[in-house]
Design a protein around this motif. Structure first.
Motif, PDB file in Angstrom:
ATOM      1  N   PRO A 206       0.832  -1.204   0.000  1.00  0.00           N
ATOM      2  CA  PRO A 206       0.000   0.000   0.000  1.00  0.00           C
ATOM      3  C   PRO A 206       0.870   1.260   0.000  1.00  0.00           C
ATOM      4  O   PRO A 206       1.955   1.265   0.586  1.00  0.00           O
ATOM      5  N   PHE A 207       0.399   2.291  -0.677  1.00  0.00           N
ATOM      6  CA  PHE A 207       1.151   3.549  -0.749  1.00  0.00           C
ATOM      7  C   PHE A 207       0.137   4.684  -0.593  1.00  0.00           C
ATOM      8  O   PHE A 207      -0.856   4.717  -1.315  1.00  0.00           O
ATOM      9  N   GLY A 209      -2.003   8.143  -0.728  1.00  0.00           N
ATOM     10  CA  GLY A 209      -2.242   9.133  -1.788  1.00  0.00           C
ATOM     11  C   GLY A 209      -1.245  10.293  -1.748  1.00  0.00           C
ATOM     12  O   GLY A 209      -0.709  10.675  -2.787  1.00  0.00           O
ATOM     13  N   PRO A 210      -0.974  10.872  -0.549  1.00  0.00           N
ATOM     14  CA  PRO A 210      -0.020  11.993  -0.508  1.00  0.00           C
ATOM     15  C   PRO A 210       1.426  11.544  -0.680  1.00  0.00           C
ATOM     16  O   PRO A 210       2.355  12.358  -0.589  1.00  0.00           O
ATOM     17  N   ARG A 215       6.170  11.240   4.314  1.00  0.00           N
ATOM     18  CA  ARG A 215       7.388  10.598   4.836  1.00  0.00           C
ATOM     19  C   ARG A 215       8.550  11.591   4.869  1.00  0.00           C
ATOM     20  O   ARG A 215       9.687  11.209   5.106  1.00  0.00           O
ATOM     21  N   TRP A 249       3.965  -6.501   5.105  1.00  0.00           N
ATOM     22  CA  TRP A 249       2.826  -5.719   4.606  1.00  0.00           C
ATOM     23  C   TRP A 249       3.254  -4.378   4.021  1.00  0.00           C
ATOM     24  O   TRP A 249       2.854  -3.991   2.937  1.00  0.00           O
ATOM     25  N   GLN A 250       4.090  -3.650   4.779  1.00  0.00           N
ATOM     26  CA  GLN A 250       4.485  -2.319   4.322  1.00  0.00           C
ATOM     27  C   GLN A 250       5.846  -1.960   4.899  1.00  0.00           C
ATOM     28  O   GLN A 250       6.107  -2.241   6.072  1.00  0.00           O
ATOM     29  N   VAL A 284      -5.123  -3.037   9.418  1.00  0.00           N
ATOM     30  CA  VAL A 284      -4.571  -1.671   9.429  1.00  0.00           C
ATOM     31  C   VAL A 284      -4.927  -0.892  10.705  1.00  0.00           C
ATOM     32  O   VAL A 284      -4.423   0.197  10.944  1.00  0.00           O
ATOM     33  N   THR A 325       0.861   5.643  14.574  1.00  0.00           N
ATOM     34  CA  THR A 325       0.204   5.284  13.319  1.00  0.00           C
ATOM     35  C   THR A 325       1.278   4.721  12.394  1.00  0.00           C
ATOM     36  O   THR A 325       2.466   4.759  12.716  1.00  0.00           O
ATOM     37  N   VAL A 326       0.863   4.186  11.261  1.00  0.00           N
ATOM     38  CA  VAL A 326       1.833   3.642  10.305  1.00  0.00           C
ATOM     39  C   VAL A 326       2.662   4.784   9.730  1.00  0.00           C
ATOM     40  O   VAL A 326       3.888   4.790   9.798  1.00  0.00           O
TER      41      VAL A 326
HETATM   42  P1  XMP Z   1      -2.014   5.137   9.308  1.00  0.00           P
HETATM   43  O1  XMP Z   1      -0.872   6.100   9.198  1.00  0.00           O
HETATM   44  O2  XMP Z   1      -3.360   5.839   9.381  1.00  0.00           O
HETATM   45  O3  XMP Z   1      -2.015   4.306   7.964  1.00  0.00           O
HETATM   46  O4  XMP Z   1      -1.851   4.169  10.448  1.00  0.00           O
HETATM   47  C1  XMP Z   1      -2.803   3.151   7.752  1.00  0.00           C
HETATM   48  C2  XMP Z   1      -2.645   2.721   6.309  1.00  0.00           C
HETATM   49  O5  XMP Z   1      -3.237   3.674   5.441  1.00  0.00           O
HETATM   50  C3  XMP Z   1      -2.276   4.166   4.526  1.00  0.00           C
HETATM   51  N1  XMP Z   1      -2.557   5.595   4.341  1.00  0.00           N
HETATM   52  C4  XMP Z   1      -3.190   6.103   3.275  1.00  0.00           C
HETATM   53  N2  XMP Z   1      -3.688   5.518   2.165  1.00  0.00           N
HETATM   54  N3  XMP Z   1      -4.392   7.630   1.359  1.00  0.00           N
HETATM   55  C5  XMP Z   1      -4.273   6.291   1.220  1.00  0.00           C
HETATM   56  O6  XMP Z   1      -4.719   5.773   0.200  1.00  0.00           O
HETATM   57  C6  XMP Z   1      -3.924   8.297   2.444  1.00  0.00           C
HETATM   58  O7  XMP Z   1      -4.041   9.502   2.558  1.00  0.00           O
HETATM   59  C7  XMP Z   1      -3.290   7.477   3.450  1.00  0.00           C
HETATM   60  N4  XMP Z   1      -2.712   7.774   4.636  1.00  0.00           N
HETATM   61  C8  XMP Z   1      -2.274   6.585   5.178  1.00  0.00           C
HETATM   62  C9  XMP Z   1      -0.930   3.927   5.184  1.00  0.00           C
HETATM   63  O8  XMP Z   1       0.122   3.873   4.226  1.00  0.00           O
HETATM   64  C10 XMP Z   1      -1.189   2.609   5.855  1.00  0.00           C
HETATM   65  O9  XMP Z   1      -1.120   1.520   4.944  1.00  0.00           O
END
Ligand code: XMP
Length: 329
Positions: A206-207, A209-210, A215, A249-250, A284, A325-326
């Motif tokens: 997963p990646f 949107g921003p 990062r 996973w990531q 997640v 958070t991730v």
């Molecule tokens: P967090 O940081 O909320 O991330 O624990 C949980 C998962 O979501 C992904 N993530 C995003 N995916 N748009 C997306 O499509 C976003 O704005 C976004 N922000 C976080 C993150 O990479 C992780 O897999």
């Protein structure tokens, strides 16, 4: 467009044969819906939009117009791969928009995480809408909506924008085409594989949107963003070599906005640290940390500090979610 429901008894698409049947069905539906008109797609190079692109190229060929916006926050090699796979191998009608300066100029000096996310989202819509306005005779907008997006929007967890949050003058021109709307992510991957997309596109992690913007915490600078991109490329290469790429996973790197003292060739350095994050999860909501082999950590520390400009220290993030958070922003 008629509401598509995932039938309760629908067979899970797990095999190439089932994927073939799905592709044939969706190609027919798309041909019927689109006729001899044109269809527009924002092609990020992520799994969902790539599979939709490959499916619609099969269905309507050059009537599909793909727009790939390079916002400068993509991983190393991603825009090139989109051009190679879709522009060259699949001979798609691809518009490549170099919006790197436009995004980075707008983001200059912005250090608030929510404001950064907002600017990236708004700017993306603006760039895409500008491209859409330039095109004549496009009546359809394709989207890589998948079944969990529908479920989340029904639960009120996430707003599912019709027409991707586009301004009304653009959105009302289009009818939506969403060929993978009834699929779960693992099914989209089986379909993508069957459509001949490369493994590193179909099975990618997963990646957000921003992109790399979250990062590069705090105000993004071009040099620190480059350090994120280069260190991320090294991490991905080493995970691939270690056989971890499809298992974890990531995994990614973060380059925070502070410097510390180091030493190289007997000379003092004052550079950024690079943080490595590697996590596993099923939902997640709860995330655990992947414990890497010491040899791999040593190699990453050595390669990142010697190969990436501006990095003199490598750190490993041992924090599960919660409390972290991730992503960092
Ligand atoms: P967090 O940081 O909320 O991330 O624990 C949980 C998962 O979501 C992904 N993530 C995003 N995916 N748009 C997306 O499509 C976003 O704005 C976004 N922000 C976080 C993150 O990479 C992780 O897999």
């Amino acid at each position: 467009m008629a509401e598509i429901r995932r039938p309760d008894d629908m067979v899970r698409i797990t095999t190439p044969e089932l994927a073939d049947a799905f592709i044939e069905e969706q190609v027919n539906i798309a041909r019927e819906q689109i006729g001899d008109k044109k269809v527009l797609l924002a092609l990020s190079g992520g799994v969902d939009s790539s599979v939709v692109a490959a499916l619609l190229i099969k269905a309507v060929g050059k009537q599909l117009v793909c727009v790939h916006v390079n916002h400068g926050l993509l991983r190393k090699g991603e825009p090139e791969q989109v051009i190679e796979v879709f522009g060259k191998q699949l001979d798609a009608n691809l518009i490549y928009v170099d919006a790197v300066d436009r995004f980075l100029d707008k983001l200059e000096g912005v250090d608030d995480p929510e404001e950064k996310r907002h600017i990236i989202g708004e700017e993306f819509i603006d760039v895409f809408a500008d491209e859409a306005r330039k095109l004549e005779g496009v009546d359809f907008l394709a989207q890589g909506t998948i079944w969990p997006d529908i479920l989340e929007s029904e639960d009120g967890i996430k707003a599912h924008h019709n027409a991707g949050g586009l301004p009304e003058d653009i959105a009302e021109r289009f009818e939506l085409v969403e060929p993978v709307r009834i699929l779960f992510k693992d099914e989209v991957r089986v379909v993508g594989k069957q459509l001949g997309l490369p493994d590193n596109m179909v099975y990618r992690q997963p990646f957000p949107g921003p992109g790399l913007g979250v990062r590069c915490p705090g105000a993004i600078t071009r040099d620190r963003l480059e350090a994120v991109r280069e260190s991320d490329a090294i991490l991905r290469e080493e995970f691939e070599k270690a056989g971890l790429a499809g298992k974890v996973w990531q995994y990614f790197t973060v380059v925070p906005d502070f410097k510390s003292t180091g030493i190289t060739d007997g000379k003092r350095t004052f550079d950024w640290p690079c943080i490595i994050r590697a996590i596993n999860t099923t939902d997640v909501m709860q995330v655990s940390v992947e414990h890497l082999e010491p040899e791999l950590i040593d190699r990453l520390a050595m390669r990142i500090t010697t190969e990436v400009e501006g990095i003199n220290r490598v750190l490993y993030d041992f924090t599960p979610k919660p409390p972290a958070t991730v992503e960092y922003e």
